[in-house]
Design a protein around this motif. Structure first.
Motif, PDB file in Angstrom:
ATOM      1  N   PRO A   1       0.905  -1.278   0.065  1.00  0.00           N
ATOM      2  CA  PRO A   1       0.042  -0.139  -0.050  1.00  0.00           C
ATOM      3  C   PRO A   1       0.722   1.336  -0.074  1.00  0.00           C
ATOM      4  CG  PRO A   1      -0.835  -1.696   1.414  1.00  0.00           C
ATOM      5  CD  PRO A   1       0.490  -2.232   1.127  1.00  0.00           C
ATOM      6  N   LEU A   2       2.036   1.136   0.775  1.00  0.00           N
ATOM      7  CA  LEU A   2       2.726   2.396   0.624  1.00  0.00           C
ATOM      8  C   LEU A   2       3.343   2.657  -0.614  1.00  0.00           C
ATOM      9  CD1 LEU A   2       5.704   3.220   3.323  1.00  0.00           C
ATOM     10  CD2 LEU A   2       5.933   3.691   0.945  1.00  0.00           C
ATOM     11  N   ALA A   3       3.777   1.659  -1.576  1.00  0.00           N
ATOM     12  CA  ALA A   3       4.136   1.817  -2.873  1.00  0.00           C
ATOM     13  C   ALA A   3       3.188   2.326  -3.709  1.00  0.00           C
ATOM     14  CB  ALA A   3       4.914   0.248  -3.285  1.00  0.00           C
ATOM     15  N   LEU A   4       1.890   2.080  -3.459  1.00  0.00           N
ATOM     16  CA  LEU A   4       0.833   2.381  -4.174  1.00  0.00           C
ATOM     17  C   LEU A   4       0.431   3.909  -4.007  1.00  0.00           C
ATOM     18  CD1 LEU A   4      -1.585  -0.647  -4.406  1.00  0.00           C
ATOM     19  CD2 LEU A   4      -0.259   0.255  -6.296  1.00  0.00           C
ATOM     20  N   LEU A   5       0.629   4.305  -2.549  1.00  0.00           N
ATOM     21  CA  LEU A   5       0.267   5.499  -2.294  1.00  0.00           C
ATOM     22  C   LEU A   5       1.243   6.605  -2.636  1.00  0.00           C
ATOM     23  CD1 LEU A   5      -1.487   7.369   0.053  1.00  0.00           C
ATOM     24  CD2 LEU A   5       0.150   6.665   1.890  1.00  0.00           C
ATOM     25  N   ALA A   6       2.577   6.280  -2.427  1.00  0.00           N
ATOM     26  CA  ALA A   6       3.560   7.174  -2.926  1.00  0.00           C
ATOM     27  C   ALA A   6       4.490   6.444  -3.598  1.00  0.00           C
ATOM     28  CB  ALA A   6       4.195   7.814  -1.607  1.00  0.00           C
ATOM     29  N   PRO A   7       4.152   5.981  -4.885  1.00  0.00           N
ATOM     30  CA  PRO A   7       5.196   5.254  -6.002  1.00  0.00           C
ATOM     31  C   PRO A   7       6.475   6.215  -6.279  1.00  0.00           C
ATOM     32  CG  PRO A   7       3.284   6.284  -7.047  1.00  0.00           C
ATOM     33  CD  PRO A   7       2.754   6.616  -5.789  1.00  0.00           C
ATOM     34  N   GLU A   8       6.368   7.550  -6.210  1.00  0.00           N
ATOM     35  CA  GLU A   8       7.500   8.365  -6.499  1.00  0.00           C
ATOM     36  C   GLU A   8       8.707   8.161  -5.430  1.00  0.00           C
ATOM     37  OE1 GLU A   8       5.096  10.816  -3.728  1.00  0.00           O
ATOM     38  OE2 GLU A   8       4.553   9.288  -5.444  1.00  0.00           O
ATOM     39  N   ARG A   9       8.336   7.631  -4.101  1.00  0.00           N
ATOM     40  CA  ARG A   9       8.983   7.427  -3.215  1.00  0.00           C
ATOM     41  C   ARG A   9       9.622   6.067  -3.038  1.00  0.00           C
ATOM     42  NH1 ARG A   9       7.613  11.047   1.167  1.00  0.00           N
ATOM     43  NH2 ARG A   9       9.647  10.615   2.169  1.00  0.00           N
ATOM     44  N   VAL A  10       9.477   5.222  -4.045  1.00  0.00           N
ATOM     45  CA  VAL A  10       9.938   3.668  -3.885  1.00  0.00           C
ATOM     46  C   VAL A  10      10.496   3.331  -5.131  1.00  0.00           C
ATOM     47  CG1 VAL A  10       8.981   1.282  -3.496  1.00  0.00           C
ATOM     48  CG2 VAL A  10       7.803   3.338  -2.214  1.00  0.00           C
ATOM     49  N   ASN A  11      11.793   3.226  -4.727  1.00  0.00           N
ATOM     50  CA  ASN A  11      12.704   2.719  -5.813  1.00  0.00           C
ATOM     51  C   ASN A  11      12.219   1.401  -6.307  1.00  0.00           C
ATOM     52  OD1 ASN A  11      14.065   4.972  -6.478  1.00  0.00           O
ATOM     53  ND2 ASN A  11      15.772   4.221  -5.102  1.00  0.00           N
ATOM     54  N   SER A  12      12.214   0.417  -5.213  1.00  0.00           N
ATOM     55  CA  SER A  12      11.970  -1.147  -5.485  1.00  0.00           C
ATOM     56  C   SER A  12      11.263  -1.796  -4.230  1.00  0.00           C
ATOM     57  CB  SER A  12      13.373  -1.753  -5.632  1.00  0.00           C
ATOM     58  OG  SER A  12      14.038  -1.840  -4.277  1.00  0.00           O
ATOM     59  N   LEU A  13      10.594  -2.846  -4.323  1.00  0.00           N
ATOM     60  CA  LEU A  13       9.677  -3.407  -3.422  1.00  0.00           C
ATOM     61  C   LEU A  13       9.888  -5.027  -3.563  1.00  0.00           C
ATOM     62  CD1 LEU A  13       7.315  -3.398  -1.745  1.00  0.00           C
ATOM     63  CD2 LEU A  13       5.745  -3.486  -3.522  1.00  0.00           C
ATOM     64  N   VAL A  14      10.331  -5.655  -2.255  1.00  0.00           N
ATOM     65  CA  VAL A  14      10.311  -6.928  -2.059  1.00  0.00           C
ATOM     66  C   VAL A  14       9.203  -7.420  -1.300  1.00  0.00           C
ATOM     67  CG1 VAL A  14      11.843  -9.056  -1.381  1.00  0.00           C
ATOM     68  CG2 VAL A  14      12.792  -7.031  -2.749  1.00  0.00           C
ATOM     69  N   LEU A  15       8.427  -8.365  -1.482  1.00  0.00           N
ATOM     70  CA  LEU A  15       7.179  -8.702  -0.743  1.00  0.00           C
ATOM     71  C   LEU A  15       7.714 -10.180  -0.356  1.00  0.00           C
ATOM     72  CD1 LEU A  15       4.138  -7.424  -2.769  1.00  0.00           C
ATOM     73  CD2 LEU A  15       4.975  -6.507  -0.658  1.00  0.00           C
ATOM     74  N   MET A  16       8.006 -10.442   0.805  1.00  0.00           N
ATOM     75  CA  MET A  16       8.181 -11.795   1.383  1.00  0.00           C
ATOM     76  C   MET A  16       7.422 -12.490   2.580  1.00  0.00           C
ATOM     77  SD  MET A  16      12.441 -10.844   2.481  1.00  0.00           S
ATOM     78  CE  MET A  16      12.534 -12.377   3.051  1.00  0.00           C
ATOM     79  N   ASP A  17       6.886 -13.733   2.089  1.00  0.00           N
ATOM     80  CA  ASP A  17       6.143 -14.495   3.298  1.00  0.00           C
ATOM     81  C   ASP A  17       5.024 -13.457   3.641  1.00  0.00           C
ATOM     82  OD1 ASP A  17       8.025 -16.818   3.745  1.00  0.00           O
ATOM     83  OD2 ASP A  17       9.443 -15.133   3.792  1.00  0.00           O
ATOM     84  N   THR A  18       4.301 -12.943   2.725  1.00  0.00           N
ATOM     85  CA  THR A  18       3.052 -12.236   2.829  1.00  0.00           C
ATOM     86  C   THR A  18       2.053 -12.381   1.930  1.00  0.00           C
ATOM     87  OG1 THR A  18       2.590  -9.750   3.149  1.00  0.00           O
ATOM     88  CG2 THR A  18       3.958 -10.313   1.397  1.00  0.00           C
ATOM     89  N   TYR A  19       0.961 -11.806   2.110  1.00  0.00           N
ATOM     90  CA  TYR A  19      -0.282 -11.916   1.229  1.00  0.00           C
ATOM     91  C   TYR A  19      -1.151 -10.949   1.099  1.00  0.00           C
ATOM     92  CZ  TYR A  19      -4.138 -14.387  -1.124  1.00  0.00           C
ATOM     93  OH  TYR A  19      -5.210 -14.781  -1.948  1.00  0.00           O
TER      94      TYR A  19
END
Length: 270
Positions: free
Chosen positions: A102-120
């Motif tokens: 949700p943070l990456a969707l809320l502020a995409p200009e702030r997020v260079n990359s995203l790793v989602l681990m063991d989550t859903y």
């Protein structure tokens, strides 16, 4: 550890190393030590930030206005603002991933990359939601996590074959036993209900940048099985990396593999 007041409560965090910023979001019921191997490895090249969940580690109680995972995302963004970090690489495990996306969707200009681990990012399946809510009700009634509940809760976080006498297993069990009553009632139980009562957020995954997103999952993760990780990777259109010999807390069960995978990904995206 430094702290910052967010929504009226002190949020404690690790801030170690220098270079591009990497924010590590932890699992429910764990503190900064869940990421100890990654802090040691990544901080050689990166500025590693690890906020401790409300009611966990040294952080204060869950703020009254925290009602959804979006609130946790907003609070993490407030931490980045406080630290004057314009862009960050997010790595979220379990609930850490549930607010990182949700943070990456809320502020995409702030997020260079995203790793989602063991989550859903889907809603909790009904059967496990009912199980977890029953456990939370029992903790609330007892004002503690007694041994009978520890016997149920602790194994959830590890691969089935883990040595129950290992330091990793026993230290985690002891940390749950040590939670004081006020912390359980003010933070742990309500935060658990927030997490396991979450809505379905899968629809938003297609809006993430597939080129700068990675999904990782322990190949023996019980609460967040690889099938869920594959579903999310397909929706995002990104790669899935399965972590061998690891359950839910893959960062501790196979740290060398996780460190190498993260360093490889960050080299190309940070």
């Amino acid at each position: 550890m430094p702290s910052v007041i967010i929504d009226g409560q002190p949020l404690h965090y690790v801030d170690q190393g220098s270079g591009p910023a990497v924010l590590l979001g932890q699992s429910y019921l764990w503190d900064q030590h869940m990421w100890a191997p990654q802090i040691a490895a990544l901080s050689q090249q990166y500025r590693v930030i690890v906020p401790e969940l409300w009611g966990h580690g040294e952080s204060g109680p869950l703020p009254a206005q925290t009602r959804t995972l979006d609130d946790l995302a907003r609070q993490a963004l407030a931490l980045l603002d406080h630290l004057e970090i314009a862009q960050v690489n997010l790595v979220g495990l379990s609930v850490g991933g549930m607010w990182a996306a949700p943070l990456a969707l809320l502020a995409p200009e702030r997020v260079n990359s995203l790793v989602l681990m063991d989550t859903y990012l889907g809603a909790e399946p009904e059967a496990t939601r009912e199980q977890y809510f029953a456990l939370l009700g029992a903790i609330e009634a007892a004002g503690a996590i007694p041994d009978a509940l520890l016997d149920i809760i602790v194994p959830i976080f590890f691969r089935p074959g883990i040595d129950h006498d290992s330091a990793l297993y026993q230290d985690f069990r002891q940390s749950l036993r040590d939670f004081p009553k006020d912390r359980l009632l003010q933070s742990i139980v309500p935060l658990g209900r927030l997490i396991f009562g979450r809505g379905d957020a899968l629809e938003g995954l297609s809006r993430l940048n597939s080129d700068t997103t990675l999904v990782m999952c322990g190949n023996e993760d019980q609460p967040r099985p690889p099938a869920e990780a594959q579903e999310m990777a397909d929706l995002i259109g990104c790669d899935l990396v399965l972590i061998p010999d690891a359950g839910h807390i893959s960062s501790r069960e196979n740290p060398d593999f996780v460190n190498e995978a993260l360093l490889t990904f960050l080299t190309n995206h940070a």
